[in-house]
Write a protein that holds these residues in place. Structure first.
Motif, PDB file in Angstrom:
ATOM      1  N   LEU A  24       0.834  -1.201   0.000  1.00 60.74           N
ATOM      2  CA  LEU A  24       0.000   0.000   0.000  1.00 60.74           C
ATOM      3  C   LEU A  24       0.869   1.251   0.000  1.00 60.74           C
ATOM      4  CD1 LEU A  24      -2.588  -0.990   2.784  1.00 60.74           C
ATOM      5  CD2 LEU A  24      -2.933  -1.063   0.308  1.00 60.74           C
ATOM      6  N   LEU A  25       0.261   2.359  -0.402  1.00 54.79           N
ATOM      7  CA  LEU A  25       0.909   3.662  -0.272  1.00 54.79           C
ATOM      8  C   LEU A  25       0.448   4.303   1.020  1.00 54.79           C
ATOM      9  CD1 LEU A  25       0.572   5.244  -3.835  1.00 54.79           C
ATOM     10  CD2 LEU A  25       2.629   4.314  -2.763  1.00 54.79           C
ATOM     11  N   ALA A  26       1.386   4.912   1.738  1.00 56.71           N
ATOM     12  CA  ALA A  26       1.031   5.597   2.972  1.00 56.71           C
ATOM     13  C   ALA A  26       1.877   6.850   3.106  1.00 56.71           C
ATOM     14  CB  ALA A  26       1.253   4.682   4.172  1.00 56.71           C
ATOM     15  N   GLY A  27       1.336   7.863   3.692  1.00 54.91           N
ATOM     16  CA  GLY A  27       2.096   9.088   3.923  1.00 54.91           C
ATOM     17  C   GLY A  27       2.933   8.947   5.183  1.00 54.91           C
ATOM     18  N   SER A  28       4.250   9.234   5.071  1.00 52.73           N
ATOM     19  CA  SER A  28       5.109   9.154   6.254  1.00 52.73           C
ATOM     20  C   SER A  28       5.397  10.537   6.841  1.00 52.73           C
ATOM     21  CB  SER A  28       6.416   8.441   5.911  1.00 52.73           C
ATOM     22  OG  SER A  28       7.021   9.062   4.803  1.00 52.73           O
ATOM     23  N   VAL A  33       5.538  10.243   0.389  1.00 55.39           N
ATOM     24  CA  VAL A  33       4.866   8.959   0.145  1.00 55.39           C
ATOM     25  C   VAL A  33       5.809   7.813   0.507  1.00 55.39           C
ATOM     26  CG1 VAL A  33       3.952   7.443  -1.657  1.00 55.39           C
ATOM     27  CG2 VAL A  33       3.404   9.889  -1.682  1.00 55.39           C
ATOM     28  N   SER A  34       5.274   6.808   1.156  1.00 54.01           N
ATOM     29  CA  SER A  34       6.056   5.611   1.496  1.00 54.01           C
ATOM     30  C   SER A  34       5.280   4.368   1.107  1.00 54.01           C
ATOM     31  CB  SER A  34       6.344   5.559   3.001  1.00 54.01           C
ATOM     32  OG  SER A  34       7.141   6.645   3.384  1.00 54.01           O
ATOM     33  N   ARG A  35       6.034   3.284   0.981  1.00 56.47           N
ATOM     34  CA  ARG A  35       5.390   1.993   0.739  1.00 56.47           C
ATOM     35  C   ARG A  35       5.140   1.313   2.067  1.00 56.47           C
ATOM     36  NH1 ARG A  35       6.857  -3.546   0.237  1.00 56.47           N
ATOM     37  NH2 ARG A  35       8.921  -3.000   1.004  1.00 56.47           N
ATOM     38  N   LEU A  36       3.937   0.791   2.256  1.00 56.41           N
ATOM     39  CA  LEU A  36       3.633  -0.036   3.421  1.00 56.41           C
ATOM     40  C   LEU A  36       3.485  -1.464   2.923  1.00 56.41           C
ATOM     41  CD1 LEU A  36       2.964  -0.231   6.466  1.00 56.41           C
ATOM     42  CD2 LEU A  36       0.557  -0.007   5.827  1.00 56.41           C
ATOM     43  N   ALA A  37       4.433  -2.315   3.318  1.00 57.26           N
ATOM     44  CA  ALA A  37       4.407  -3.711   2.862  1.00 57.26           C
ATOM     45  C   ALA A  37       3.182  -4.424   3.415  1.00 57.26           C
ATOM     46  CB  ALA A  37       5.672  -4.423   3.318  1.00 57.26           C
ATOM     47  N   VAL A  38       2.669  -5.345   2.623  1.00 61.59           N
ATOM     48  CA  VAL A  38       1.488  -6.093   3.055  1.00 61.59           C
ATOM     49  C   VAL A  38       1.814  -6.872   4.331  1.00 61.59           C
ATOM     50  CG1 VAL A  38       2.047  -8.138   1.659  1.00 61.59           C
ATOM     51  CG2 VAL A  38      -0.342  -7.631   2.256  1.00 61.59           C
ATOM     52  N   GLY A  39       0.815  -7.005   5.201  1.00 59.61           N
ATOM     53  CA  GLY A  39       1.014  -7.734   6.444  1.00 59.61           C
ATOM     54  C   GLY A  39       0.797  -9.227   6.277  1.00 59.61           C
ATOM     55  N   SER A  40       0.933  -9.932   7.368  1.00 58.49           N
ATOM     56  CA  SER A  40       0.715 -11.385   7.358  1.00 58.49           C
ATOM     57  C   SER A  40      -0.764 -11.678   7.168  1.00 58.49           C
ATOM     58  CB  SER A  40       1.172 -11.994   8.678  1.00 58.49           C
ATOM     59  OG  SER A  40       2.511 -11.678   8.927  1.00 58.49           O
ATOM     60  N   ASN A  41      -1.051 -12.886   6.687  1.00 57.10           N
ATOM     61  CA  ASN A  41      -2.444 -13.298   6.507  1.00 57.10           C
ATOM     62  C   ASN A  41      -3.232 -13.154   7.814  1.00 57.10           C
ATOM     63  OD1 ASN A  41      -2.027 -13.935   3.862  1.00 57.10           O
ATOM     64  ND2 ASN A  41      -1.752 -16.127   4.232  1.00 57.10           N
ATOM     65  N   ALA A  50       3.771   5.452  16.383  1.00 50.88           N
ATOM     66  CA  ALA A  50       5.188   5.119  16.566  1.00 50.88           C
ATOM     67  C   ALA A  50       5.814   4.571  15.280  1.00 50.88           C
ATOM     68  CB  ALA A  50       5.343   4.100  17.693  1.00 50.88           C
ATOM     69  N   GLU A  51       4.977   4.175  14.343  1.00 60.76           N
ATOM     70  CA  GLU A  51       5.486   3.625  13.080  1.00 60.76           C
ATOM     71  C   GLU A  51       5.811   4.754  12.096  1.00 60.76           C
ATOM     72  OE1 GLU A  51       5.885   0.281  12.376  1.00 60.76           O
ATOM     73  OE2 GLU A  51       5.388  -0.042  14.491  1.00 60.76           O
ATOM     74  N   ALA A  52       6.742   4.490  11.178  1.00 61.28           N
ATOM     75  CA  ALA A  52       7.170   5.509  10.206  1.00 61.28           C
ATOM     76  C   ALA A  52       5.999   6.005   9.365  1.00 61.28           C
ATOM     77  CB  ALA A  52       8.263   4.932   9.316  1.00 61.28           C
ATOM     78  N   THR A  53       5.127   5.121   9.008  1.00 54.24           N
ATOM     79  CA  THR A  53       3.979   5.488   8.175  1.00 54.24           C
ATOM     80  C   THR A  53       2.732   5.808   9.007  1.00 54.24           C
ATOM     81  OG1 THR A  53       3.295   3.188   8.005  1.00 54.24           O
ATOM     82  CG2 THR A  53       4.762   4.024   6.275  1.00 54.24           C
ATOM     83  N   GLY A  54       2.824   5.644  10.322  1.00 55.52           N
ATOM     84  CA  GLY A  54       1.651   5.849  11.171  1.00 55.52           C
ATOM     85  C   GLY A  54       0.675   4.690  11.113  1.00 55.52           C
TER      86      GLY A  54
END
Lengths: 227, 67
Positions: A24-28, A33-41, A50-54
């Motif tokens: 996903l795209l997320a604002g940091s 713009v930053s990439r947010l990698a897909v999470g686990s199933n 606390a996360e870079a992308t919020g």
């Protein structure tokens, strides 16, 4: 649908920002713009400043969640430890036909994170034969116990549940075990009921079951739920 | 013996108890005996009172409104 590319000097998001399905795209930050990698199933998107992308992918809370088997073990030796698990907010220990060695106290102790004393606040009721005994552990000095049996065929069955295992606060627990050992140490049809809470700031990642005289037979199974 | 089942790496270890674990089990025995003594005292007091009153446990329950 095809996606056109803009010039390298242009202020635009390039499709190469994506590395994998579900990214996903997320604002940091402002205008960033930053990439947010897909999470686990099975995880869900959760706000976290606390996360870079919020944002972060986390285990879903609320709603239904099935109990899944974490581990199982035959009752042998004197101590069994299930360790190295995580992500379960509730744990249930199933006590299946357990017999303990004679000549000992024939008492089963439960210890999340191997905590033995000083952190438990409990009420307990023991029905031993025709007598009932109940008390409140106001000194927090006793871990929960079940009275067991040392006679084969008159075995201990029961469950022990603890919730709030992922929290940094108190963990609530309850359980009941019974056996019908008419010739046993504690008279016929001993019934043990325990309720209380454990003060522990760490998440529960191990579970110890122990009896000083050792086990003769039976099985323990640990179940977990994310709720 | 102490069986340790590590869910993360799927390893099972069976080993002798450590000195600390043996000491903990000895402490458990003491605490278990202490509680057992407390329970026995409670039961004995009740039995003695019933004998003094000349009634059975079931009769005492009926008097107290129990089933």
């Amino acid at each position: 649908m095809s996606t056109g590319r803009l010039g390298a000097g242009d202020t635009a998001v390039q499709p190469t920002i994506f590395d994998a399905k579900g990214d996903l795209l997320a604002g940091s930050a402002a205008d960033t713009v930053s990439r947010l990698a897909v999470g686990s199933n099975g995880t869900v998107l959760t706000a976290d400043s606390a996360e870079a992308t919020g944002l972060k992918w986390a285990a879903a809370s609320g709603g239904a969640s099935n109990w899944t088997q974490v581990a199982t073990s035959s009752a042998s030796g004197s101590t069994i430890t299930f360790s190295g698990f995580s992500g379960y907010n509730s744990l249930m220990l199933e006590i299946d036909g357990v017999v303990m060695s004679s000549g000992s106290s024939v008492v089963l102790h439960f210890r999340p994170n191997n905590i033995s004393t000083s952190s438990y606040k409990a009420t307990y009721t023991y029905v031993l034969g025709s007598s009932t005994f109940g008390d409140t552990n106001t000194t927090s000095s006793m871990d929960p116990i079940f009275y067991g049996s040392s006679t084969g065929g008159r075995t201990l069955y029961g469950y022990y549940v603890i919730t709030g295992c992922n929290s940094t606060g108190k963990k609530l627990y309850w359980g009941q075990g019974s056996h019908n050992d008419s010739s046993g140490t504690y008279g016929s049809r001993a019934n043990s009921i325990v309720n209380g809470y454990l003060t522990e700031t760490n998440a529960i990642t191990s579970f110890v079951i122990t009896t000083s005289g050792g086990f003769s037979s039976g099985n323990f199974t640990l179940w977990g739920s994310t709720n | 013996m102490h069986t340790i089942i590590n869910i993360q790496n799927e390893n099972t270890t069976v080993r002798d108890l450590t000195a600390d674990e043996i000491a903990q089990q000895q402490l458990d025995e003491l605490n278990d005996a202490k509680l057992r003594h407390e329970i026995n005292e409670s039961i004995n007091k009740r039995t003695a009172l019933l004998a003094k009153l000349g009634i059975t446990e079931e009769e005492a329950k009926l008097l107290l409104g129990g089933n």
